[in-house]
Design an enzyme around this catalytic site. Sequence first.
Site, PDB file in Angstrom:
ATOM      1  N   ARG A  78      66.816  -7.144  30.002  1.00  0.00           N
ATOM      2  CA  ARG A  78      67.818  -7.660  30.936  1.00  0.00           C
ATOM      3  C   ARG A  78      68.229  -6.639  31.992  1.00  0.00           C
ATOM      4  O   ARG A  78      68.281  -5.439  31.724  1.00  0.00           O
ATOM      5  CB  ARG A  78      69.061  -8.119  30.158  1.00  0.00           C
ATOM      6  CG  ARG A  78      68.793  -9.313  29.264  1.00  0.00           C
ATOM      7  CD  ARG A  78      69.944  -9.578  28.304  1.00  0.00           C
ATOM      8  NE  ARG A  78      69.686 -10.796  27.536  1.00  0.00           N
ATOM      9  CZ  ARG A  78      68.941 -10.838  26.424  1.00  0.00           C
ATOM     10  NH1 ARG A  78      68.405  -9.730  25.943  1.00  0.00           N
ATOM     11  NH2 ARG A  78      68.742 -11.996  25.801  1.00  0.00           N
ATOM     12  N   HIS A 103      63.541 -10.609  31.545  1.00  0.00           N
ATOM     13  CA  HIS A 103      62.083 -10.620  31.444  1.00  0.00           C
ATOM     14  C   HIS A 103      61.379 -10.966  32.756  1.00  0.00           C
ATOM     15  O   HIS A 103      60.398 -11.710  32.776  1.00  0.00           O
ATOM     16  CB  HIS A 103      61.636 -11.565  30.340  1.00  0.00           C
ATOM     17  CG  HIS A 103      61.997 -11.116  28.961  1.00  0.00           C
ATOM     18  ND1 HIS A 103      62.171  -9.790  28.623  1.00  0.00           N
ATOM     19  CD2 HIS A 103      62.223 -11.822  27.807  1.00  0.00           C
ATOM     20  CE1 HIS A 103      62.481  -9.699  27.341  1.00  0.00           C
ATOM     21  NE2 HIS A 103      62.520 -10.910  26.821  1.00  0.00           N
ATOM     22  N   HIS A 173      55.511  -9.394  24.039  1.00  0.00           N
ATOM     23  CA  HIS A 173      56.611 -10.078  23.347  1.00  0.00           C
ATOM     24  C   HIS A 173      56.119 -10.895  22.152  1.00  0.00           C
ATOM     25  O   HIS A 173      56.530 -12.036  21.962  1.00  0.00           O
ATOM     26  CB  HIS A 173      57.356 -10.975  24.335  1.00  0.00           C
ATOM     27  CG  HIS A 173      58.780 -11.251  23.956  1.00  0.00           C
ATOM     28  ND1 HIS A 173      59.128 -11.886  22.788  1.00  0.00           N
ATOM     29  CD2 HIS A 173      59.941 -10.993  24.600  1.00  0.00           C
ATOM     30  CE1 HIS A 173      60.447 -12.013  22.737  1.00  0.00           C
ATOM     31  NE2 HIS A 173      60.965 -11.471  23.821  1.00  0.00           N
ATOM     32  N   ASP A 230      69.343  -8.369  18.287  1.00  0.00           N
ATOM     33  CA  ASP A 230      68.666  -8.445  19.585  1.00  0.00           C
ATOM     34  C   ASP A 230      69.134  -7.221  20.355  1.00  0.00           C
ATOM     35  O   ASP A 230      69.872  -7.310  21.333  1.00  0.00           O
ATOM     36  CB  ASP A 230      69.019  -9.735  20.324  1.00  0.00           C
ATOM     37  CG  ASP A 230      68.110  -9.981  21.522  1.00  0.00           C
ATOM     38  OD1 ASP A 230      67.215  -9.150  21.762  1.00  0.00           O
ATOM     39  OD2 ASP A 230      68.299 -10.994  22.219  1.00  0.00           O
ATOM     40  N   GLU A 288      59.639  -4.933  20.529  1.00  0.00           N
ATOM     41  CA  GLU A 288      59.201  -4.787  21.916  1.00  0.00           C
ATOM     42  C   GLU A 288      59.405  -3.349  22.376  1.00  0.00           C
ATOM     43  O   GLU A 288      60.538  -2.915  22.575  1.00  0.00           O
ATOM     44  CB  GLU A 288      59.981  -5.748  22.811  1.00  0.00           C
ATOM     45  CG  GLU A 288      59.958  -7.197  22.349  1.00  0.00           C
ATOM     46  CD  GLU A 288      61.150  -7.967  22.881  1.00  0.00           C
ATOM     47  OE1 GLU A 288      61.328  -8.013  24.116  1.00  0.00           O
ATOM     48  OE2 GLU A 288      61.919  -8.511  22.061  1.00  0.00           O
TER      49      GLU A 288
END
Length: 323
Positions: A78, A103, A173, A230, A288
């Site tokens: 982000r 992304h 991803h 996350d 990631e």
Amino acid sequence: MSEHFGTLSDGTAVHRWTLERAGVRVRVLSYGGIVQSVEVPDRDGNTADVVLGFADLDGYLTHPEPYLGALIGRYANRIGGARFPLDEVTYALAPNNGPNSLHGGERGFDKRVWEVRPVEHGLRLSRVSPHGEEGFPGRLEVTATYTLDASGALRFVYEAATDEPTVVNLTNHSYFNLSGSGDAGGHELRLAASRYTPVDDGLIPAGEPAEVADTRFDFRTARKVGGGFDHNFVLDKGVTGKPVEVAELYDPASGRVMTVATTEPGIQLYTADYLGEPFGPGQGVALETQHFPDSPNRPDFPSTELRPGEVYRSETVYGFSAR
């Protein structure tokens, strides 16, 4: 080996390529640079697909938001407020994740068809991202090389060059489920990260990186992943010229082990808590490798700037074994 995989609404053909070496089989799509499947054996020699993917092109077109297996760019993760300053100019991006850019925007690298050509034991994907694409400055020439090494490890090497100052942050991803099905929350994870980046409600880093000690973010000793993550973890090694092992994911049920080595300073752990149909929440674990979220707005973070004459290079290796 390649085969026709489908056709986009504008008539563009999408192809699927198959790589196979050391008992590992990987399928890659020209659409989005997507890793559709990775088949590896368990402790008994039984093979299963350990990444989440759709069986046909329509699945990816109908369900784009999970970014299943995709090549992410120009900026993975982000950017707060969908804008960033660079050389006294503020660039506005598409706010496709609340007020933020996620992304690469509304049509990032994951939704583009890449030119693919075979290389030894792998594929080289390439495309040119024109100046202004999704609001990013500079004409960016990008290559992503996917190879299988002699042990069956899957290696990603990303390179990019620009004709104007810009920002770049590329990753893959894939969502991993080493059991091949069911919930991945019981996988055991080890991360060589003593700090992580706390986030606000929009998942934008807030404040300074925090210590993982005595928190649920401490994976320095392997333990069950669970859910509710996350977050970007600050790897102890920092930016390195060659990949250094930073993570291990282990499935006690199948005995499959996946290691992660990277040149990147961060790794985003996403436990897929919001993954929708046809999959379910927690069915995969994304690891990631990347620079930190919102780095273009955080001069205290490792820089994601790329300038003319420089070459962006990032390398990550996912190794597979069983015990």
